[in-house]
Each structure stands twice: as structure tokens, then as C-alpha cells.
Design an enzyme around this catalytic site. Structure first.
Site, mmCIF file in Angstrom:
data_model
loop_
_atom_site.group_PDB
_atom_site.id
_atom_site.type_symbol
_atom_site.label_atom_id
_atom_site.label_comp_id
_atom_site.label_asym_id
_atom_site.label_seq_id
_atom_site.Cartn_x
_atom_site.Cartn_y
_atom_site.Cartn_z
ATOM 1 N N ASP A 55 0.800 -1.219 0.000
ATOM 2 C CA ASP A 55 0.000 0.000 0.000
ATOM 3 C C ASP A 55 0.828 1.262 0.000
ATOM 4 O OD1 ASP A 55 -2.595 -0.608 -0.193
ATOM 5 O OD2 ASP A 55 -3.084 -0.409 1.915
ATOM 6 N N ARG A 56 0.207 2.318 -0.477
ATOM 7 C CA ARG A 56 0.815 3.632 -0.326
ATOM 8 C C ARG A 56 0.659 4.127 1.116
ATOM 9 N NH1 ARG A 56 -0.507 9.035 -0.215
ATOM 10 N NH2 ARG A 56 -2.714 8.546 -0.306
#
Length: 661
Positions: free
Chosen positions: A215-216
Site C-alpha cells: 500500500d501507499r
């Protein structure tokens, strides 16, 4: 889009009260460490450079010394003696020797090469090659052409062979041609980080390979391998990096491939917990550790907008190409003014050239459809427009529909038969290990086709059902190469899919690409190594845990405040790559885990939370990234598939609403 629409409607242990909590208030509240195939958790702990293997260095030095000794001996031998040795080996063939001398004297200008007479004796041929290499190194080389030994003058390009061998020896000394390192990043997408490294080092993107994307919005640590890039070059890049760093370098013989991992280790901080008692938190965690959670596909699988990816998938499976294209291009709520303008312009004018100027390039499906229409000069071929979309994105649409059906069916299975034990008519895998391997491979690569070859299911009977537990029970993703439960759930598959104009028993499509073999998925997942801590604190935005980088820098562990006005639950657990962290959180909280709902919690808390507007903005920004395009594998336009999931807007559960009020 809501959890209920995509079939996420029940819990393993609904009797435990729910509670309200904020997820990802800070991106450091979501820490993910990859678990590799050796079951080791990947952590940033060192910047040390690996040293060459001492035995390999010694071996190379001995080889180099032997080579130099041989060269020195050769220099002491006169040209006449060298030619005499060769003449003797060739049977004193005066004609051939005259040609060889002519070639040597003219440096190949008068005679480019000399073919020796055919030699049947293999040992003799080997001896000729050896003598030429030892006595005429750098001047003349021997090679076999169509079964005949040919002598020719040494050329400059022949040096490439030697240089290549030297390079190979160097990588062998280091331990392999691939430098493996830990990529630590904060609030950045994996492919964004990789793309930055390729630019900084000026190397092609294919140099770097990973096992899975992360994920960011979070803090993550994962392995990356770089082909023929030394650790010293990578360390030097560290000083130019922001919100990321590289460490734990080693050399390995093979690079990573997608799916080369066993899962992920999560440290998730739930903030501003509103619960009736700490006992409820402990009961929830004990239940998660002992009973697990429903293995739903999370909301990321279905997109964030009012048009789900599964809707497009159903249209494709029905061969309704125009409907599928219309759904992809259709205006929808909550996408922001730029996208709203682009979609509205297309809906009104059907002008692909102008619409292309308005759509952001990262919206891969839409831009590829428009490009196809622009190229064709008309809108008469929606099938060709769909075919222009990258293959893994097209498959993602139909896999989303499979996931929707699976979610609804697992809810029905638990509603009818509970979540405690198998029943007659359930399915189990004949080889559970194969199920786990293929499930993770399918999740990483976006395709369920691999499972067709490896996983077979069987129906439980009264005689064998007691040999299995609820964790062995599986349900099929619809396809032509799966079987269905023989109890009532088998009929529910037909009822649900018939509403969409599809038949679970007729999943072969005229277009082979859209023919779904199907796969299987465990209905209940149990996380591994579950631990938790309940902490009180006074400042809403204070750090409550340490990241790998902070530990490496020696920062002290945050301490709780006795009787603090806020309550946090910090949980640690390991999940397989095919499992969704937010579905585990949902089982604990009994509340909606979507970004949209989380932003309302942040705003509703007002002064009792961090800057509410900033938090809501962060949640909205994260939600906007969860698009079909954001799930395309990295080879398409640099976007990345997410294996740590964010769920989307949905109504809060009754328990969560009551707790909030």
C-alpha cells in the site's frame, strides 16, 4: 458501493459487541512487513555492505596466478619453438604450416583463416585447441566450424569472452548476480518507489523485481532484487531518497518473482477506540486468534464508485460489449471535478479526441477505450475497444464478479450452517497445501487459471465430515473446472448468477480469454502469531509505535499514559498474501472499515482527534486511489496491484452505530 452490496454481511463471532475505532489516522498506524518464502519477516535492521566470499576470492586469486604463471612460461618460448610444437601436433604438414605462417606474418591480411585437415580423434582435437590457446594467446585462436578446426587471427571482440568470465567470477564471489535489499517506505506506493530507483540509477525497470506490491498509505518493508547492481550503488542512492530507504543487502543467485512470499506481518494501530470495556477488546482479540475471520474479498476488489468492477465483469461474461464499455465510461459519484468533467463531456459529445485530453492518463481503461474509438473513427466496435484494455485489467473485471459471487455465497453458507464445523455437502481440498500455494499465486498475479491444474475438491459425506474442521471448508469461485456444494448453497449459486443472466455450470465463453476455469478459497481464515496491546494516550496525534527505521535509529519506544483520555488497540498478526487485513479488523470492530466511513469518524470526533479536515482529506485521497487502474500490474503504465486492502464506503453496522451514538 457498500459492504452489503458485495456480500460482506456477517461475522464469525457476532455475539461480541462491536466498537468504534479510527483506522490509519496516521500512515504509521499501518505497518506491514513482508514474510518471505523462508517464513522470515523482512525488516530494515542494517546498512552494512556484504563482503565477498573468502573461499571464492582465494580460488580466483589462485586461478589468476596460475594463468599469469602460464603466460610467463609462454613468453619464454620463441615463436620458432611454438610453431615447431604445432607442426609436430599437426603431423608435420608442410602445406598447412606454410599457410599458418603466412597468416601470422601478414596479421591476417593475406590469409584470413586456415582450415586444418579433418581429425577423427577427439583427444587430438582437444590437444590442438589447448596448444593454440596456451602458445598463441592474443595472436591466434582456434574454433570448430562444421566439424573442422579453423585457425584465424585473434580479433578485438574475442576479448569479450575473457571480460565476461571475469565479471561472472566477481558476482560468484559476492554470492550471486542479484543484490537483494529491504525497501523501507512510508506513504509511497511500491512501483512509485521502484520507478524512482530506476531513474536515480539510470537502469531499466526490469532490473528490479519484487514478490508483491504494498500500500501507499502505510509503512512497509519488503524484499527487492536488483540484477547486477552492487550494494554500494544502492547505498549511495539513500541520501537522495525521501520517505524511503534501502538496507539489509545481500547477494542471491536468483531474482524475485511475483508471488515469492508467504504473506505479510501487520502492526495495526486502532485509535480513539470507543468501547464499553477493555474486556470487550480482549474478547474480540481472543476470538480472532482462536476462531479467525470470514475470508471475504475486501472492498478494494470492487472499486470505490457507484459502478463496481464486478458490474463490468458481469457484462463481459454475458458478451454485452457495449454495456461493458458504457459502464467503464459512465459518470459516477465521488470521483472529483476533473473526472466528472471528463466523463460528462464523453457522455454528452461522444468525442474521443477531446475526451482523451480530459482523462488523466492513469485511468488506463478509459483512455484505452477512447484511443481505440479515436483510431477507428467511429463507436461501432465496443469489442475491439475492450480488447485494447490491458489483459490483466480486463481479467480483473471478471475476477471481481467471481469474488462478488463468492462473498455472497460464504455469507449464505455461514447464515445457514454456522461457522463452527463442516456439514455434509461442504467442499474440502484434496490437497490443502496446493490450495494455499495456488491461492496466493492467483492473488498476486491476478489470475485464477493456475489453480485449475493443482487444486481438486471433494464433497463431504456423513462418513468423512468429522475428519475435517471449518478451516478446511472451501467454496468455489464460479468456473467450468470446479464443483459446487451439494447442499443448499449449490442452488444459491444458480439463483444469484441467474439474476445476472449467467449460469455457474456454463462458464466456458466463446472468447477463450474470458472462459473461467474457477478456483477455490477457504471460507474462514485464522491469522498467525496474533498479539495485541491496549494503550491509553492524551495527545490525539502522538506516535504510538516505532517503525523499522525509528528502531534502527535507536528512538525510544512510545509509552502509554495511565488514565489517558484516548484509548488505542495495537494489534500484530500475520496473514497470507491472499487474505485481507481489513476483513480481520472488521471482525474485531464489527464496524465499517471503509475510507469514507473512517473520514466521518475523524470529523465527528472534532477536537478529540487529529486535525479533522486533514484526516478526512487523507482518507478521501486514499479512497480515490482504489480504482481498477490502480490494481493493474506494474508492467502496465507503472500502476501497481495492491495486496494490502482498503475497503470502501458502506453503512456502519448496528453495533457500531449504537457505540458511536
Amino acid at each position: 458501493m457498500s459492504e452489503e452490496v458485495v456480500g460482506i454481511r456477517t461475522f464469525v463471532e457476532p455475539s461480541i459487541p462491536g466498537f468504534s475505532a479510527i483506522i490509519k489516522q496516521r500512515y504509521t498506524d499501518f505497518i506491514v512487513n513482508e514474510v518471505d518464502q523462508q517464513n522470515e519477516t523482512v525488516r530494515l535492521t542494517s546498512y552494512d555492505v556484504p563482503v565477498p566470499n573468502a573461499d571464492e576470492v582465494k580460488l580466483r586469486q589462485e586461478r589468476d596466478q596460475a594463468k599469469e604463471d602460464a603466460a610467463q612460461i609462454n613468453r619464454a618460448v620463441s615463436d620458432e619453438d611454438k610453431l615447431a610444437e604445432l607442426s609436430q601436433l599437426l603431423g608435420d604438414d608442410a602445406e598447412v604450416m606454410d599457410q599458418i605462417k603466412k597468416m601470422l606474418d601478414s596479421y591476417g591480411n593475406d590469409l584470413e583463416h586456415v582450415n586444418l585437415k579433418p581429425e577423427e580423434d577427439k583427444a587430438k582435437r582437444t590437444e590442438i585447441h589447448k596448444l593454440v590457446k596456451e602458445r598463441f594467446s592474443g595472436r591466434m585462436v582456434s574454433e570448430t566450424m562444421n566439424g573442422t578446426i579453423r585457425l584465424r587471427m585473434h580479433k578485438k571482440k574475442d576479448n569479450f569472452d575473457t571480460r565476461g568470465k571475469v565479471k561472472t567470477d566477481i558476482w560468484k564471489e559476492l554470492g550471486g548476480e542479484f543484490c537483494r535489499f529491504c525497501l523501507f517506505k512510508e506513504n509511497r506506493e511500491t512501483m512509485e518507489a521502484i520507478n524512482f530507483l530506476t531513474g536515480a540509477l539510470r537502469v531499466p525497470g526490469k532490473v528490479f523485481t519484487i514478490a508483491g506490491t504494498k500500500d501507499r498509505r502505510g509503512v512497509t518493508s519488503q524484499w527487492v532484487t536488483a540484477h547486477k547492481v552492487k550494494a554500494e550503488r544502492l547505498i549511495a542512492v539513500n541520501k537522495t531518497l525521501r520517505n524511503m530507504c534501502l538496507g539489509n543487502f545481500s547477494y542471491v543467485s536468483r531474482g524475485l518473482k511475483l508471488g515469492d512470499l508467504n504473506g505479510n506481518r501487520f502492526m495495526i494501530t486502532l485509535r480513539n477506540v470507543l468501547v464499553d470495556s477493555e474486556e470487550t477488546l480482549n474478547r474480540s482479540m481472543v476470538s480472532l486468534r482462536g476462531k479467525g475471520f470470514i475470508n471475504y474479498f475486501g472492498m478494494q476488489r470492487f472499486g470505490t464508485g457507484s459502478v463496481g468492477t464486478h458490474d463490468v465483469g458481469a457484462a463481459i461474461l454475458r458478451s454485452e460489449w457495449e454495456e461493458a464499455v458504457n459502464l467503464i465510461m459512465k459518470p459516477r459519484l465521488g470521483e472529483g471535478p476533473d473526472l466528472e468533467k471528463a466523463r460528462t463531456h464523453w457522455a454528452k459529445h461522444k468525442d474521443p479526441e477531446e475526451a482523451l485530453k480530459l482523462f488523466p492518463r492513469r485511468w488506463v481503461a478509459e483512455t484505452q477505450v477512447l484511443w481505440s474509438f479515436q483510431k477507428a473513427g467511429h463507436l461501432r466496435s465496443p469489442y475491439d475497444a475492450l480488447a485494447n484494455i490491458p489483459r490483466n485489467l480486463r481479467l480483473m473485471y471478471i475476477h471481481a464478479y467471481q469474488s462478488l459471487v463468492w462473498n455472497h455465497m460464504v455469507t449464505e453458507r455461514i447464515r445457514l450452517y454456522g461457522s463452527d464445523h463442516p456439514v455434509v455437502g461442504d467442499l474440502v481440498a484434496e490437497d490443502k497445501a496446493a490450495l494455499e500455494v495456488s491461492d496466493e499465486a492467483a492473488d498476486e498475479k491476478g489470475s485464477s487459471t493456475q489453480q485449475r491444474e493443482h487444486v481438486r475438491a471433494k464433497v463431504l459425506t456423513e462418513e468423512n465430515k468429522d475428519q475435517y474442521t471449518i478451516y478446511d471448508v472451501i467454496l468455489p469461485m464460479p468456473g467450468f473446472d470446479v464443483i459446487y456444494p451439494t447442499h443448499e448453497i449449490g442452488e444459491r449459486y444458480k439463483e444469484l448468477m441467474n439474476k445476472d443472466g449467467l449460469d455457474p455450470y456454463k462458464m466456458r465463453h466463446p472468447n477463450k480469454e474470458y472462459s473461467l476455469p474457477g478456483s477455490y478459497r477457504s471460507i474462514i481464515s485464522k491469522p498467525e502469531n496474533v498479539e495485541w496491546e491496549i494503550m491509553r494516550y492524551d495527545e490525539a496525534n502522538v506516535p504510538l509505535v516505532l517503525t523499522d527505521l525509528e528502531k534502527l535509529e535507536g528512538k525510544p519506544k512510545p509509552e502509554g499514559v495511565p488514565n489517558g483520555k484516548f484509548l488505542a488497540l495495537i494489534l500484530n498478526l500475520t496473514l497470507k498474501s491472499s487474505q485481507y487485513a481489513t476483513m480481520a479488523i472488521r471482525e474485531i470492530c464489527k464496524q465499517d472499515t471503509s475510507a469514507a466511513f473512517q473520514s466521518t469518524l475523524n470529523v465527528a470526533e472534532g477536537d478529540n482527534s487529529m486535525d479533522a479536515s486533514a484526516s478526512a482529506s487523507a482518507s478521501t485521497e486514499e479512497s480515490s486511489l482504489v480504482t481498477p487502474e490502480a490494481l493493474v500490474a506494474e508492467e502496465n503504465k507503472g500502476s501497481s496491484k495492491r495486496d494490502i486492502e482498503q475497503v470502501e464506503g458502506a453503512e456502519a453496522t448496528p453495533d457500531a452505530k449504537a457505540m458511536k451514538e
